[in-house]
Scaffold this motif. Structure first.
Motif, PDB file in Angstrom:
ATOM      1  N   ALA A 167      58.054 -51.912  69.142  1.00  0.00           N
ATOM      2  CA  ALA A 167      57.854 -50.900  70.180  1.00  0.00           C
ATOM      3  C   ALA A 167      57.139 -51.456  71.404  1.00  0.00           C
ATOM      4  O   ALA A 167      57.235 -50.886  72.496  1.00  0.00           O
ATOM      5  N   ARG A 168      56.413 -52.584  71.240  1.00  0.00           N
ATOM      6  CA  ARG A 168      55.706 -53.200  72.371  1.00  0.00           C
ATOM      7  C   ARG A 168      56.592 -54.165  73.145  1.00  0.00           C
ATOM      8  O   ARG A 168      56.138 -54.829  74.076  1.00  0.00           O
ATOM      9  N   GLY A 169      57.864 -54.250  72.741  1.00  0.00           N
ATOM     10  CA  GLY A 169      58.790 -55.147  73.424  1.00  0.00           C
ATOM     11  C   GLY A 169      58.708 -56.584  72.953  1.00  0.00           C
ATOM     12  O   GLY A 169      59.363 -57.458  73.525  1.00  0.00           O
ATOM     13  N   GLU A 170      57.907 -56.866  71.917  1.00  0.00           N
ATOM     14  CA  GLU A 170      57.765 -58.216  71.386  1.00  0.00           C
ATOM     15  C   GLU A 170      58.916 -58.533  70.444  1.00  0.00           C
ATOM     16  O   GLU A 170      59.398 -57.653  69.724  1.00  0.00           O
ATOM     17  N   THR A 171      59.328 -59.790  70.440  1.00  0.00           N
ATOM     18  CA  THR A 171      60.402 -60.227  69.551  1.00  0.00           C
ATOM     19  C   THR A 171      59.807 -60.890  68.322  1.00  0.00           C
ATOM     20  O   THR A 171      58.930 -61.757  68.437  1.00  0.00           O
ATOM     21  N   VAL A 172      60.257 -60.499  67.161  1.00  0.00           N
ATOM     22  CA  VAL A 172      59.800 -61.097  65.897  1.00  0.00           C
ATOM     23  C   VAL A 172      61.030 -61.584  65.138  1.00  0.00           C
ATOM     24  O   VAL A 172      62.118 -61.005  65.225  1.00  0.00           O
ATOM     25  N   TRP A 173      60.829 -62.676  64.402  1.00  0.00           N
ATOM     26  CA  TRP A 173      61.873 -63.182  63.526  1.00  0.00           C
ATOM     27  C   TRP A 173      61.743 -62.514  62.168  1.00  0.00           C
ATOM     28  O   TRP A 173      60.630 -62.364  61.639  1.00  0.00           O
ATOM     29  N   ALA A 174      62.867 -62.104  61.604  1.00  0.00           N
ATOM     30  CA  ALA A 174      62.828 -61.409  60.318  1.00  0.00           C
ATOM     31  C   ALA A 174      63.955 -61.907  59.422  1.00  0.00           C
ATOM     32  O   ALA A 174      65.028 -62.293  59.902  1.00  0.00           O
ATOM     33  N   LEU A 175      63.672 -61.905  58.128  1.00  0.00           N
ATOM     34  CA  LEU A 175      64.711 -62.116  57.117  1.00  0.00           C
ATOM     35  C   LEU A 175      65.214 -60.733  56.748  1.00  0.00           C
ATOM     36  O   LEU A 175      64.475 -59.913  56.205  1.00  0.00           O
ATOM     37  N   PHE A 176      66.471 -60.466  57.042  1.00  0.00           N
ATOM     38  CA  PHE A 176      67.004 -59.105  57.093  1.00  0.00           C
ATOM     39  C   PHE A 176      68.090 -58.930  56.031  1.00  0.00           C
ATOM     40  O   PHE A 176      68.986 -59.762  55.905  1.00  0.00           O
ATOM     41  N   SER A 177      67.985 -57.853  55.245  1.00  0.00           N
ATOM     42  CA  SER A 177      69.037 -57.500  54.282  1.00  0.00           C
ATOM     43  C   SER A 177      69.323 -56.013  54.405  1.00  0.00           C
ATOM     44  O   SER A 177      68.406 -55.200  54.573  1.00  0.00           O
ATOM     45  N   LEU A 178      70.596 -55.661  54.314  1.00  0.00           N
ATOM     46  CA  LEU A 178      71.023 -54.265  54.375  1.00  0.00           C
ATOM     47  C   LEU A 178      71.999 -54.050  53.222  1.00  0.00           C
ATOM     48  O   LEU A 178      73.129 -54.540  53.251  1.00  0.00           O
ATOM     49  N   LEU A 179      71.562 -53.328  52.183  1.00  0.00           N
ATOM     50  CA  LEU A 179      72.339 -53.199  50.950  1.00  0.00           C
ATOM     51  C   LEU A 179      72.635 -51.731  50.677  1.00  0.00           C
ATOM     52  O   LEU A 179      71.756 -50.866  50.841  1.00  0.00           O
ATOM     53  N   PRO A 180      73.850 -51.406  50.241  1.00  0.00           N
ATOM     54  CA  PRO A 180      74.183 -50.005  49.938  1.00  0.00           C
ATOM     55  C   PRO A 180      73.450 -49.533  48.690  1.00  0.00           C
ATOM     56  O   PRO A 180      73.283 -50.274  47.731  1.00  0.00           O
ATOM     57  N   MET A 181      73.005 -48.282  48.716  1.00  0.00           N
ATOM     58  CA  MET A 181      72.338 -47.720  47.535  1.00  0.00           C
ATOM     59  C   MET A 181      73.304 -47.598  46.377  1.00  0.00           C
ATOM     60  O   MET A 181      72.946 -47.758  45.231  1.00  0.00           O
ATOM     61  N   GLU A 182      74.573 -47.287  46.661  1.00  0.00           N
ATOM     62  CA  GLU A 182      75.621 -47.274  45.656  1.00  0.00           C
ATOM     63  C   GLU A 182      76.949 -47.433  46.376  1.00  0.00           C
ATOM     64  O   GLU A 182      77.044 -47.183  47.578  1.00  0.00           O
ATOM     65  N   ARG A 183      77.959 -47.932  45.621  1.00  0.00           N
ATOM     66  CA  ARG A 183      79.241 -48.253  46.238  1.00  0.00           C
ATOM     67  C   ARG A 183      79.827 -47.021  46.934  1.00  0.00           C
ATOM     68  O   ARG A 183      79.930 -45.951  46.369  1.00  0.00           O
ATOM     69  N   GLY A 184      80.203 -47.214  48.188  1.00  0.00           N
ATOM     70  CA  GLY A 184      80.852 -46.147  48.936  1.00  0.00           C
ATOM     71  C   GLY A 184      79.894 -45.133  49.527  1.00  0.00           C
ATOM     72  O   GLY A 184      80.313 -44.198  50.182  1.00  0.00           O
ATOM     73  N   ALA A 185      78.558 -45.298  49.299  1.00  0.00           N
ATOM     74  CA  ALA A 185      77.601 -44.314  49.793  1.00  0.00           C
ATOM     75  C   ALA A 185      77.304 -44.556  51.264  1.00  0.00           C
ATOM     76  O   ALA A 185      77.512 -45.641  51.801  1.00  0.00           O
ATOM     77  N   ASP A 186      76.762 -43.533  51.910  1.00  0.00           N
ATOM     78  CA  ASP A 186      76.418 -43.610  53.327  1.00  0.00           C
ATOM     79  C   ASP A 186      74.974 -44.064  53.509  1.00  0.00           C
ATOM     80  O   ASP A 186      74.512 -44.234  54.630  1.00  0.00           O
ATOM     81  N   LEU A 187      74.241 -44.281  52.414  1.00  0.00           N
ATOM     82  CA  LEU A 187      72.821 -44.599  52.475  1.00  0.00           C
ATOM     83  C   LEU A 187      72.602 -46.058  52.109  1.00  0.00           C
ATOM     84  O   LEU A 187      73.145 -46.559  51.128  1.00  0.00           O
ATOM     85  N   PHE A 188      71.761 -46.758  52.913  1.00  0.00           N
ATOM     86  CA  PHE A 188      71.475 -48.164  52.695  1.00  0.00           C
ATOM     87  C   PHE A 188      69.974 -48.373  52.551  1.00  0.00           C
ATOM     88  O   PHE A 188      69.175 -47.608  53.110  1.00  0.00           O
ATOM     89  N   ILE A 189      69.602 -49.393  51.797  1.00  0.00           N
ATOM     90  CA  ILE A 189      68.208 -49.819  51.750  1.00  0.00           C
ATOM     91  C   ILE A 189      68.089 -51.066  52.621  1.00  0.00           C
ATOM     92  O   ILE A 189      68.910 -51.981  52.539  1.00  0.00           O
TER      93      ILE A 189
END
Length: 512
Positions: free
Chosen positions: A187-209
């Protein structure tokens, strides 16, 4: 009892069992108030019945006659009966359901505590980008309180719009993103490096962790120590190659033991075949001499027939003897190849070593593909003589080069007028520093190697063969054997569609 309960008219067996009442016990006039484990629930329940005439699906904790408690789902319905109204009550024992709900609630609370105290940022996000949950760590990374964070959308935190599009493309294609290093904007406009994962909660679901781990410090350290990192990677690559050679050597040792065992088992019956073939030739000659007077007494046709039979028999026995000797030569080569090597350098006849390696590779290819044939041209320099080598390792290199040549030839097998041809040559000469060296040349007229492939040819695990047909280690290990172990050189020239030629140079004497 009192103004709540009157005369009990009927209770079924399940009701009695539920409350721990005897089968013959009279329920008329029984005080039912103690059967409610929570008195504060009983009064509002009765009041609601008096006002509305029914109670639907009330959940209460009840007490049995013996004092133990259970959970029940209660329903009351008023049944008008003139001057004596009555009430129908039914109870469902939902103890197991309540216990399951309690266990589930405890697990949810435990999960909530675990996510809240996790050292990495965790959030639940819909495919539209709307956040449904965020733990404290992800809010810290974003530089926002939780309430403000949940009002934002995921695309707002990407530092580079191109990375955002790539992430969404990966989600569309593979359904998930795992361990991707990327830049995020707080929110302060600073850039941070992150190790990022986006995994579905269940197959075909619209919700991700969404898992986010701050690696800014690590990335800065990598940039600061890049030169040291490169030196470390070079050392690690050397170690990995040494480990690969060790693993491969162990595999080859096991294969060598198996090959030696099989060869020894075949050698004994083959000796009998060869010995009896030689003896049969001698006996057939003696038989011809002894039977000559008898044959002369036969008619012309009979004599001609006997001679033809003797000739055919002699030819067949000769073929048996010839092929037996060839099989014996193959087995000797197998034993030589399978023989355990101590790694010590020994004086080795170069031309003999090359011939044995050609035989091993060609017979091995023929065993895999009976339809394969190739013309092999040997141009061996008698002056090549001997050199100080680890013969087992050099044989291994040559067999690998010959096998690759046969593979390249088979890639052109369908071309009109094509004839597989392999040229193998040796030469004694002087190296650039004036030392004696032996050069070995392996040239095939196969498919050839494009320039972009030649650049990676000696890289470990790089292969152009289909999956399951090559490990990408053969030429890498060969390079190490020739260059690192023997102080020589290994190079290649090629013209796609015409030829490939590998050139080996080995010092005649081991470097001191």
């Amino acid at each position: 009892s009192g103004d709540e309960y009157g005369e009990s008219m009927f209770a079924n067996r399940r009701f009695r069992e539920m409350f721990g009442l005897g089968a013959a016990e009279d329920l008329d006039g029984m005080d039912w108030r103690p059967f409610f484990a929570d008195p504060e629930v009983r009064v509002p329940l009765h009041r609601r019945f008096q006002e509305e005439g029914f109670v639907k699906d009330a959940v209460c904790r009840m007490r049995r006659r013996d004092g133990t408690t259970f959970w029940a789902l209660i329903n009351y319905v008023r049944m008008d009966g003139g001057d004596s109204p009555s009430r129908l009550s039914w109870y469902y024992d939902i103890t197991e359901q309540k216990q399951a709900e309690e266990a589930l609630r405890e697990r949810e609370e435990q999960l909530q505590r675990t996510l809240e105290t996790a050292p990495i940022g965790v959030s639940f996000v819909k495919q539209s980008g709307e956040f449904l949950f965020a733990n404290s760590r992800v809010c810290e990374l974003a530089g926002l309180p939780r309430e403000a964070f949940l009002k934002r959308r995921a695309p707002e935190f990407y530092a580079d719009p191109r990375e955002r599009e790539e992430v969404y493309g990966l989600v569309q294609q593979h359904g998930a993103v795992r361990d991707r290093e990327m830049r995020l904007k707080n929110a302060r406009g600073e850039t941070v490096w992150a190790l990022f994962s986006l995994l579905p909660m269940e197959r075909g679901a619209d919700l991700f962790i969404n898992w986010v781990y701050d690696i800014t410090d690590r990335k800065e350290a990598e940039n600061a120590l890049r030169a040291e990192k490169e030196r470390t990677e070079l050392a690690l690559a050397d170690l990995e190659r040494a480990q690969e050679r060790l693993v491969e050597a162990e595999k080859m040792a096991s294969l060598g033991q198996l090959t030696a065992g099989i060869a020894h088992e075949l050698k004994n019956p083959l000796n009998f075949v060869n010995n009896f073939a030689d003896t049969s030739i001698e006996l057939l000659d003696e038989l011809g001499e002894l039977a000559a007077p008898l044959v002369e007494g036969l008619s012309d046709d009979q004599r001609e027939e006997v001679r033809e039979l003797l000739t055919l028999l002699s030819d067949d026995i000769g073929k048996i003897a010839s092929h037996g000797k060839r099989a014996d030569s193959i087995i000797k080569s197998m034993l030589l190849h399978a023989r355990g090597d101590t790694g010590e350098r020994r004086e080795t006849e170069i031309n003999a070593l090359v011939e044995e390696a050609v035989g091993l590779a060609y017979h091995g290819e023929r065993a895999r593909d009976r339809a394969f044939n190739a013309e092999i041209e040997m141009a061996l320099d008698p002056a090549a003589g001997s050199a100080e080598l680890v013969s087992q390792e050099i044989t291994r290199v040559l067999v690998n080069l010959f096998s690759n040549a046969f593979y390249a030839m088979k890639q052109r097998a369908g071309e009109a007028g094509y004839a597989p041809h392999l040229t193998v040559g040796t030469e004694a000469c002087l190296g650039g520093d004036g030392t004696e060296e032996i050069r070995i040349r392996v040239r095939d007229n196969g498919a050839g190697i494009p320039a972009e492939v030649r650049e990676k040819l000696f890289t470990p695990f790089y292969t152009t063969k289909p999956s399951g047909e090559g490990t990408g280690l053969g030429l890498s290990i060969s390079y190490d054997i020739i260059v690192q172990q023997h102080g020589g050189s290994l190079g290649v020239i090629s013209e796609p569609g015409r030829f490939t030629e590998f050139r080996i140079a080995l010092p005649r004497r081991a470097p001191r």
